[in-house]
Design a protein around this motif. Structure first.
Motif, PDB file in Angstrom:
ATOM      1  N   VAL A 160       1.548  -0.929   0.135  1.00  0.00           N
ATOM      2  CA  VAL A 160       0.025  -0.404   0.156  1.00  0.00           C
ATOM      3  C   VAL A 160       0.799   1.167   0.322  1.00  0.00           C
ATOM      4  CG1 VAL A 160      -1.945   1.132   1.659  1.00  0.00           C
ATOM      5  CG2 VAL A 160      -1.806  -1.490   0.951  1.00  0.00           C
ATOM      6  N   LEU A 161       2.061   1.339   0.912  1.00  0.00           N
ATOM      7  CA  LEU A 161       2.522   2.842   0.357  1.00  0.00           C
ATOM      8  C   LEU A 161       3.411   2.556  -0.685  1.00  0.00           C
ATOM      9  CD1 LEU A 161       4.196   4.644   2.544  1.00  0.00           C
ATOM     10  CD2 LEU A 161       6.131   3.392   3.249  1.00  0.00           C
ATOM     11  N   ASP A 162       3.937   1.497  -1.089  1.00  0.00           N
ATOM     12  CA  ASP A 162       4.485   1.878  -2.609  1.00  0.00           C
ATOM     13  C   ASP A 162       3.501   2.664  -3.660  1.00  0.00           C
ATOM     14  OD1 ASP A 162       7.222   0.888  -2.450  1.00  0.00           O
ATOM     15  OD2 ASP A 162       7.308  -0.990  -1.959  1.00  0.00           O
ATOM     16  N   ARG A 163       2.442   2.194  -3.617  1.00  0.00           N
ATOM     17  CA  ARG A 163       1.340   2.020  -4.634  1.00  0.00           C
ATOM     18  C   ARG A 163       1.335   3.989  -4.237  1.00  0.00           C
ATOM     19  NH1 ARG A 163      -3.173  -2.009  -4.122  1.00  0.00           N
ATOM     20  NH2 ARG A 163      -2.242  -4.160  -5.474  1.00  0.00           N
ATOM     21  N   PHE A 164       1.113   4.036  -2.974  1.00  0.00           N
ATOM     22  CA  PHE A 164       1.321   5.508  -2.346  1.00  0.00           C
ATOM     23  C   PHE A 164       2.197   6.093  -3.438  1.00  0.00           C
ATOM     24  CE2 PHE A 164       2.384   8.918   0.523  1.00  0.00           C
ATOM     25  CZ  PHE A 164       1.317  10.144  -0.045  1.00  0.00           C
ATOM     26  N   ARG A 165       3.426   5.400  -3.159  1.00  0.00           N
ATOM     27  CA  ARG A 165       4.927   6.716  -2.946  1.00  0.00           C
ATOM     28  C   ARG A 165       4.386   7.088  -4.411  1.00  0.00           C
ATOM     29  NH1 ARG A 165       8.484   3.361  -1.761  1.00  0.00           N
ATOM     30  NH2 ARG A 165      10.150   5.413  -2.462  1.00  0.00           N
ATOM     31  N   LEU A 166       4.307   5.900  -5.600  1.00  0.00           N
ATOM     32  CA  LEU A 166       4.277   5.837  -7.125  1.00  0.00           C
ATOM     33  C   LEU A 166       3.559   7.143  -7.608  1.00  0.00           C
ATOM     34  CD1 LEU A 166       5.573   5.033  -9.564  1.00  0.00           C
ATOM     35  CD2 LEU A 166       3.488   3.239  -8.966  1.00  0.00           C
ATOM     36  N   ALA A 167       1.899   7.229  -6.978  1.00  0.00           N
ATOM     37  CA  ALA A 167       1.535   8.327  -7.471  1.00  0.00           C
ATOM     38  C   ALA A 167       2.080   9.866  -7.033  1.00  0.00           C
ATOM     39  CB  ALA A 167      -0.466   7.945  -6.786  1.00  0.00           C
TER      40      ALA A 167
END
Length: 505
Positions: free
Chosen positions: A319-326
């Protein structure tokens, strides 16, 4: 006093009104989102709603106060670590924004009462332990005296004072301060290995003082990293863990002065809540908040001292990596204060996720089992809270910081004129009635000049009586009434970040 340098026309001259500058009417607050209670753990949702109702305060301010108080009790004892080379302490800085009598202080007090209850229990334990220790010492002394008498009677060597262990004296640590003096703060931080909570009242320019004060100390207080403070008199004070969570109230008109200048390092770390006035709720219908909330926060305060890292579950890391990507993709379109605040997003999301995790574990469990990892639901809630609530509020508040005080005063004058349906106004009315003498005559002239340039006012020469002198007044653009009743836009500019990062988990 010198009036604005605009050409005045006779009172009866026809006026060709220009298209007015509607941006002066934009209300950045009106369409800001309400606090999403469903992002809190279930038991704390109920506590927050009930506490806000009972205090007649905005839910937003109560919720952000709770999160910040919890962070202050944990501090650097737990660091949220998504990797071995990155960790964030449970430290939050929060500013509750609102005009006078909008419920900021009562909202802050709902969580501070819990801290006071913890401090009172801590003092009671300290006093009880002190009494038990004194009683044990007195008992040892009486036994020793009796042993000496026995030795005298029997001509024996005097016994040594018994070295039996005494009950331990518990530590008393400062939990919260309301004094931001450097020496006071440094002394309190030396007495606690995890940090503390600093509360500030909007009656003082505390935000401005933080921005203009010792930036090195405040940045260490944010990161929880060791630093030294040099007082005015005396040797440097070494602070191994200067973690400080900050919770304060501020009026909207204090923001521009507080964040004036080019240094955005302090403003970028603050969470802002600027809610609308809550609807009326009868206190007869209020449900008292759960009385186990103080015990729950006490469990956070009793966590073993650290620092200890809390990693993320694999699902939470996803979840954190998806947030960081956006988050990374959308950073390029921002500038200035907004870019600085946006850049702190991933770190603040980690801190929020850690606080949410610990709050959830603490509530309703007498023997708190400390969570080993931050779960996906906490990361999801923190990321959504940051993007959907905190970002719009920060953008609105930082937008005020970018506007001049004259723009703020001009907006107040337009609202005042519209509320009274006035066709014309004098400088003294602007200064005394619309602005409550917040500016002097020269300042009123500058505000009027701004409104003239924006197409909202037009100078005229008006005669007093039939033979009196000509005096300058300003006609009000008739378009004001319709513009205020149906303003263009709300000023909210939500970021372009999509929800694709959310995923499941």
């Amino acid at each position: 006093m010198v009036a604005p340098a605009v050409a005045a026309v006779p009172e009866d001259a026809p006026i060709a009104w220009p298209a007015p500058d509607l941006s002066l009417l934009e209300d950045r607050q009106s369409a800001l989102p309400a606090f999403p209670l469903d992002r809190l753990p279930p038991a704390w949702r109920r506590w927050t709603a009930h506490a806000a109702h009972g205090a007649s305060a905005p839910v937003d301010h109560v919720a952000l106060s709770l999160l910040t108080v919890a962070a202050g009790l944990v501090g650097a004892a737990r660091r949220i670590a998504p990797s071995t080379s990155w960790s964030e302490p449970c430290v939050l800085w929060t500013a509750l924004i609102g005009p006078p009598s909008s419920g900021k202080t009562p909202a802050l007090a709902t969580s501070l009462r819990l801290v006071q209850a913890i401090a009172q229990a801590q003092q009671a334990d300290f006093d009880d332990a002190g009494n038990r220790r004194a009683a044990a010492q007195a008992d040892q002394r009486e036994r020793w005296k009796a042993a000496i008498k026995h030795a005298i009677r029997n001509r024996l060597p005097w016994p040594d004072m018994p070295a039996a262990p005494l009950p331990a004296r518990p530590e008393t640590r400062p939990l919260a301060l309301d004094d931001a003096g450097i020496e006071t703060l440094a002394g309190a931080l030396q007495a606690t290995p995890r940090g503390l909570l600093l509360t500030r009242d909007g009656s003082s320019p505390w935000l401005r003082d933080m921005v203009r004060g010792r930036g090195g100390l405040w940045l260490s207080a944010w990161s929880g990293m060791a630093c030294s403070v040099v007082p005015k008199d005396g040797p440097p004070i070494r602070i191994d863990c200067p973690a400080v969570s900050v919770l304060g109230t501020a009026r909207p008109d204090a923001i521009a002065a507080a964040f004036a200048g080019d240094d955005d390092s302090i403003a970028a770390r603050f969470l802002f809540a600027w809610p609308r006035r809550p609807p009326f709720q009868a206190l007869a219908d209020a449900v008292p908040p759960a009385d186990d909330a103080a015990a729950a926060l006490a469990r956070l305060q009793h966590l073993p001292d650290g620092p200890r890292d809390m990693p993320l579950t694999p699902e939470a890391l996803l979840v954190l990596d998806r947030f960081r990507l956006a988050h990374y993709a959308d950073a390029s379109g921002l500038q200035g204060r907004e870019a600085a605040w946006w850049g702190k997003g991933p770190g603040i999301v980690l801190r929020l996720a850690g606080v949410l995790t610990l709050l959830d574990e603490a509530m309703g469990v007498a023997d708190m089992s400390e969570p080993a990892q931050v779960p996906a639901w906490a990361m999801q809630s923190a990321a959504s809270l940051w993007r959907d609530y905190l970002w719009p509020h920060a953008r609105a508040v930082l937008g005020m910081a970018g506007a001049s005080a004259h723009h703020h005063h001009a907006r107040l004058v337009l609202r005042w004129l519209a509320s009274r349906s006035l066709d014309g106004v004098s400088r003294e009315q602007v200064r005394r009635e619309a602005l409550a003498q917040a500016v002097n005559a020269a300042g009123a002239d500058q505000v009027i000049e701004l409104l003239v340039d924006a197409g909202w006012l037009h100078a005229i020469e008006q005669r007093v009586g039939s033979r009196g002198p000509l005096r300058r007044r300003w006609l009000v653009n008739p378009a004001l009434r319709s513009a205020v009743s149906s303003p263009r836009g709300s000023g909210e500019r939500k970021g372009p970040m999509p929800k694709a990062w959310e995923g499941e988990g």
